[in-house]
Design a protein around this motif. Structure first.
Motif, PDB file in Angstrom:
ATOM      1  N   ARG A  56       8.528   7.626   2.532  1.00  5.58           N
ATOM      2  CA  ARG A  56       9.335   8.791   2.167  1.00  5.58           C
ATOM      3  C   ARG A  56       9.992   8.605   0.801  1.00  5.58           C
ATOM      4  O   ARG A  56       9.947   9.499  -0.054  1.00  5.58           O
ATOM      5  N   LEU A  57      10.614   7.451   0.588  1.00  2.00           N
ATOM      6  CA  LEU A  57      11.313   7.213  -0.675  1.00  2.00           C
ATOM      7  C   LEU A  57      10.327   7.087  -1.842  1.00  2.00           C
ATOM      8  O   LEU A  57      10.592   7.572  -2.950  1.00  2.00           O
ATOM      9  N   GLY A  58       9.202   6.432  -1.580  1.00  2.00           N
ATOM     10  CA  GLY A  58       8.211   6.305  -2.647  1.00  2.00           C
ATOM     11  C   GLY A  58       7.659   7.644  -3.083  1.00  2.00           C
ATOM     12  O   GLY A  58       7.585   7.950  -4.284  1.00  2.00           O
ATOM     13  N   LEU A  59       7.297   8.491  -2.124  1.00  2.00           N
ATOM     14  CA  LEU A  59       6.718   9.788  -2.470  1.00  2.00           C
ATOM     15  C   LEU A  59       7.761  10.755  -3.002  1.00  2.00           C
ATOM     16  O   LEU A  59       7.443  11.638  -3.805  1.00  2.00           O
ATOM     17  N   ALA A  60       9.017  10.600  -2.575  1.00  2.00           N
ATOM     18  CA  ALA A  60      10.080  11.472  -3.077  1.00  2.00           C
ATOM     19  C   ALA A  60      10.295  11.308  -4.572  1.00  2.00           C
ATOM     20  O   ALA A  60      10.824  12.207  -5.236  1.00  2.00           O
ATOM     21  N   ALA A  61       9.899  10.164  -5.116  1.00  2.00           N
ATOM     22  CA  ALA A  61      10.070   9.909  -6.543  1.00  2.00           C
ATOM     23  C   ALA A  61       8.977  10.559  -7.388  1.00  2.00           C
ATOM     24  O   ALA A  61       9.017  10.472  -8.620  1.00  2.00           O
ATOM     25  N   LEU A  62       8.009  11.209  -6.741  1.00  2.00           N
ATOM     26  CA  LEU A  62       6.889  11.826  -7.446  1.00  2.00           C
ATOM     27  C   LEU A  62       7.022  13.341  -7.481  1.00  2.00           C
ATOM     28  O   LEU A  62       7.467  13.963  -6.510  1.00  2.00           O
ATOM     29  N   ARG A  63       6.604  13.910  -8.577  1.00  2.00           N
ATOM     30  CA  ARG A  63       6.496  15.360  -8.682  1.00  2.00           C
ATOM     31  C   ARG A  63       5.037  15.755  -8.578  1.00  2.00           C
ATOM     32  O   ARG A  63       4.137  14.934  -8.710  1.00  2.00           O
ATOM     33  N   GLY A  64       4.822  17.025  -8.335  1.00  2.00           N
ATOM     34  CA  GLY A  64       3.462  17.543  -8.341  1.00  2.00           C
ATOM     35  C   GLY A  64       2.777  17.437  -6.998  1.00  2.00           C
ATOM     36  O   GLY A  64       3.349  17.008  -5.986  1.00  2.00           O
ATOM     37  N   THR A  65       1.502  17.830  -7.006  1.00  2.00           N
ATOM     38  CA  THR A  65       0.675  17.840  -5.793  1.00  2.00           C
ATOM     39  C   THR A  65      -0.599  17.040  -6.059  1.00  2.00           C
ATOM     40  O   THR A  65      -0.751  16.420  -7.107  1.00  2.00           O
ATOM     41  N   ASP A  66      -1.493  17.066  -5.081  1.00  2.00           N
ATOM     42  CA  ASP A  66      -2.769  16.344  -5.198  1.00  2.00           C
ATOM     43  C   ASP A  66      -2.537  14.871  -5.517  1.00  2.00           C
ATOM     44  O   ASP A  66      -3.097  14.318  -6.463  1.00  2.00           O
ATOM     45  N   LEU A  67      -1.703  14.249  -4.697  1.00  2.00           N
ATOM     46  CA  LEU A  67      -1.312  12.866  -4.927  1.00  2.00           C
ATOM     47  C   LEU A  67      -2.330  11.908  -4.296  1.00  2.00           C
ATOM     48  O   LEU A  67      -2.756  12.092  -3.155  1.00  2.00           O
ATOM     49  N   ASP A  68      -2.669  10.881  -5.035  1.00  2.00           N
ATOM     50  CA  ASP A  68      -3.529   9.806  -4.545  1.00  2.00           C
ATOM     51  C   ASP A  68      -2.655   8.572  -4.338  1.00  2.00           C
ATOM     52  O   ASP A  68      -1.986   8.114  -5.275  1.00  2.00           O
ATOM     53  N   VAL A  69      -2.676   8.027  -3.120  1.00  2.00           N
ATOM     54  CA  VAL A  69      -1.724   6.991  -2.713  1.00  2.00           C
ATOM     55  C   VAL A  69      -2.463   5.782  -2.174  1.00  2.00           C
ATOM     56  O   VAL A  69      -3.457   5.915  -1.448  1.00  2.00           O
ATOM     57  N   VAL A  70      -1.951   4.590  -2.512  1.00  2.00           N
ATOM     58  CA  VAL A  70      -2.408   3.336  -1.917  1.00  2.00           C
ATOM     59  C   VAL A  70      -1.287   2.771  -1.055  1.00  2.00           C
ATOM     60  O   VAL A  70      -0.119   2.774  -1.471  1.00  2.00           O
ATOM     61  N   VAL A  71      -1.627   2.311   0.142  1.00  2.00           N
ATOM     62  CA  VAL A  71      -0.704   1.533   0.960  1.00  2.00           C
ATOM     63  C   VAL A  71      -1.285   0.134   1.091  1.00  2.00           C
ATOM     64  O   VAL A  71      -2.420  -0.036   1.548  1.00  2.00           O
ATOM     65  N   GLY A  72      -0.519  -0.859   0.681  1.00  2.00           N
ATOM     66  CA  GLY A  72      -0.924  -2.242   0.850  1.00  2.00           C
ATOM     67  C   GLY A  72      -0.348  -2.793   2.139  1.00  2.00           C
ATOM     68  O   GLY A  72       0.863  -2.941   2.262  1.00  2.00           O
ATOM     69  N   GLY A  73      -1.214  -3.072   3.111  1.00  2.00           N
ATOM     70  CA  GLY A  73      -0.781  -3.539   4.425  1.00  2.00           C
ATOM     71  C   GLY A  73      -0.839  -2.433   5.453  1.00  2.00           C
ATOM     72  O   GLY A  73      -0.090  -1.459   5.360  1.00  2.00           O
ATOM     73  N   LEU A  74      -1.714  -2.571   6.443  1.00  2.00           N
ATOM     74  CA  LEU A  74      -1.885  -1.534   7.468  1.00  2.00           C
ATOM     75  C   LEU A  74      -0.934  -1.735   8.638  1.00  2.00           C
ATOM     76  O   LEU A  74      -0.226  -0.801   9.035  1.00  2.00           O
ATOM     77  N   GLY A  75      -0.914  -2.945   9.204  1.00  2.00           N
ATOM     78  CA  GLY A  75      -0.026  -3.214  10.328  1.00  2.00           C
ATOM     79  C   GLY A  75      -0.212  -2.237  11.471  1.00  2.00           C
ATOM     80  O   GLY A  75      -1.343  -1.913  11.864  1.00  2.00           O
ATOM     81  N   LEU A  76       0.881  -1.728  11.998  1.00  2.00           N
ATOM     82  CA  LEU A  76       0.842  -0.753  13.090  1.00  2.00           C
ATOM     83  C   LEU A  76       0.609   0.666  12.589  1.00  2.00           C
ATOM     84  O   LEU A  76       0.486   1.591  13.392  1.00  2.00           O
ATOM     85  N   GLY A  77       0.591   0.855  11.277  1.00  2.00           N
ATOM     86  CA  GLY A  77       0.204   2.145  10.709  1.00  2.00           C
ATOM     87  C   GLY A  77       1.335   3.108  10.414  1.00  2.00           C
ATOM     88  O   GLY A  77       1.072   4.254  10.036  1.00  2.00           O
ATOM     89  N   TYR A  78       2.590   2.687  10.531  1.00  2.00           N
ATOM     90  CA  TYR A  78       3.692   3.634  10.383  1.00  2.00           C
ATOM     91  C   TYR A  78       3.872   4.123   8.947  1.00  2.00           C
ATOM     92  O   TYR A  78       4.148   5.312   8.713  1.00  2.00           O
ATOM     93  N   THR A  79       3.728   3.233   7.971  1.00  2.00           N
ATOM     94  CA  THR A  79       3.841   3.683   6.575  1.00  2.00           C
ATOM     95  C   THR A  79       2.703   4.632   6.231  1.00  2.00           C
ATOM     96  O   THR A  79       2.924   5.699   5.644  1.00  2.00           O
ATOM     97  N   ALA A  80       1.490   4.261   6.589  1.00  3.51           N
ATOM     98  CA  ALA A  80       0.334   5.108   6.277  1.00  3.51           C
ATOM     99  C   ALA A  80       0.450   6.473   6.946  1.00  3.51           C
ATOM    100  O   ALA A  80       0.169   7.507   6.328  1.00  3.51           O
ATOM    101  N   ALA A  81       0.868   6.511   8.213  1.00  5.06           N
ATOM    102  CA  ALA A  81       1.012   7.788   8.916  1.00  5.06           C
ATOM    103  C   ALA A  81       2.078   8.653   8.260  1.00  5.06           C
ATOM    104  O   ALA A  81       1.928   9.884   8.165  1.00  5.06           O
TER     105      ALA A  81
END
Length: 239
Positions: A56-81
């Motif tokens: 939430r905090l990482g994406l809140a710092a971005l403007r615009g749409t059509d965002l391409d995102v990398v998540v490093g570390g899958l774990g239980l999947g909460y950040t990615a979800a």
């Protein structure tokens, strides 16, 4: 009612023995999923507030749409979800070192697995995130050299308590500069840590990025009572 405890999977990996466990918490009346590497707890579904806030905090710092995102570390999947809950996200690339963890999601052994595996925006990549930082080809094997709007990382316990000694170089000025090269000019880097804000890391981020801020994320500790806290660092570049 599900059994009180179940070891869903256990495997030997190059990093050690990894296991996925589910236990019933009678006080909260919920199933708790946990990942252990050797004798260390990597993640518990009891404590996911800061992992969600990382997105939430990482994406809140971005403007615009059509965002391409990398998540490093899958774990239980909460950040990615949580990333996929943002309608501005066009693509999500999740880099996970252990194929066993990716396999758990593809077999839908975890509560959030189908959100990641069935969403056409999501792509799970097995690889060493830190090695990919140092490689000009980057994080998406399908498109070498591709840049991203946000890179969100939740792998090590803290920048000083790393899962492998080779990770330590990432948290230096040179390491973070190599990461920044994979971002668009206006891109954002966000990092989760189990420790309080680290002034030295704040200073290192300020050397590489145009702005950097550490956020203390507080949440209830269901095991010990009271409150606990993690830190989310958010650093951004300017066009």
């Amino acid at each position: 009612m599900s059994p009180r405890f179940e070891e869903i999977d256990w495997r030997e990996t190059p990093m050690g023995a990894i296991s996925l466990r589910r236990r019933r918490d009678p006080a909260l009346d919920i199933d708790v999923y946990e990942i252990k590497l050797n004798d260390e707890y990597l993640m518990s579904s009891l404590f996911t507030v800061a992992e969600i806030e990382l997105a939430r905090l990482g994406l809140a710092a971005l403007r615009g749409t059509d965002l391409d995102v990398v998540v490093g570390g899958l774990g239980l999947g909460y950040t990615a979800a949580a990333v996929l809950e943002d309608p501005r996200v066009r693509t999500l690339t999740v880099v996970e070192a252990l194929g066993e963890v990716i396999d758990w999601h593809r077999r839908e052994l975890l509560p959030l697995a189908s959100r990641l595996t069935l969403d056409p925006r999501s792509h799970l990549v097995q690889g060493d995130f830190f090695a990919m930082v140092n490689d000009a080809d980057g994080f998406d094997p399908r498109t070498p050299g591709r840049r991203f709007h946000a890179i969100l990382v939740d792998i090590d316990h803290t920048p000083r308590h790393v899962l492998h000694p080779s990770h330590a170089a990432f948290y230096t000025t040179d390491g973070l500069r190599r990461l920044a090269a994979h971002l668009h000019p206006e891109g954002v880097f966000a990092l989760w840590s189990d420790d309080p804000p680290d002034e030295e890391l704040d200073a290192t981020l300020a050397e590489v990025f145009d702005s950097a801020q550490s956020h203390l994320v507080r949440f209830r500790n269901h095991l010990h009572g009271g409150e606990a806290a993690n830190t989310v660092y958010v650093a951004s570049r300017r066009p």
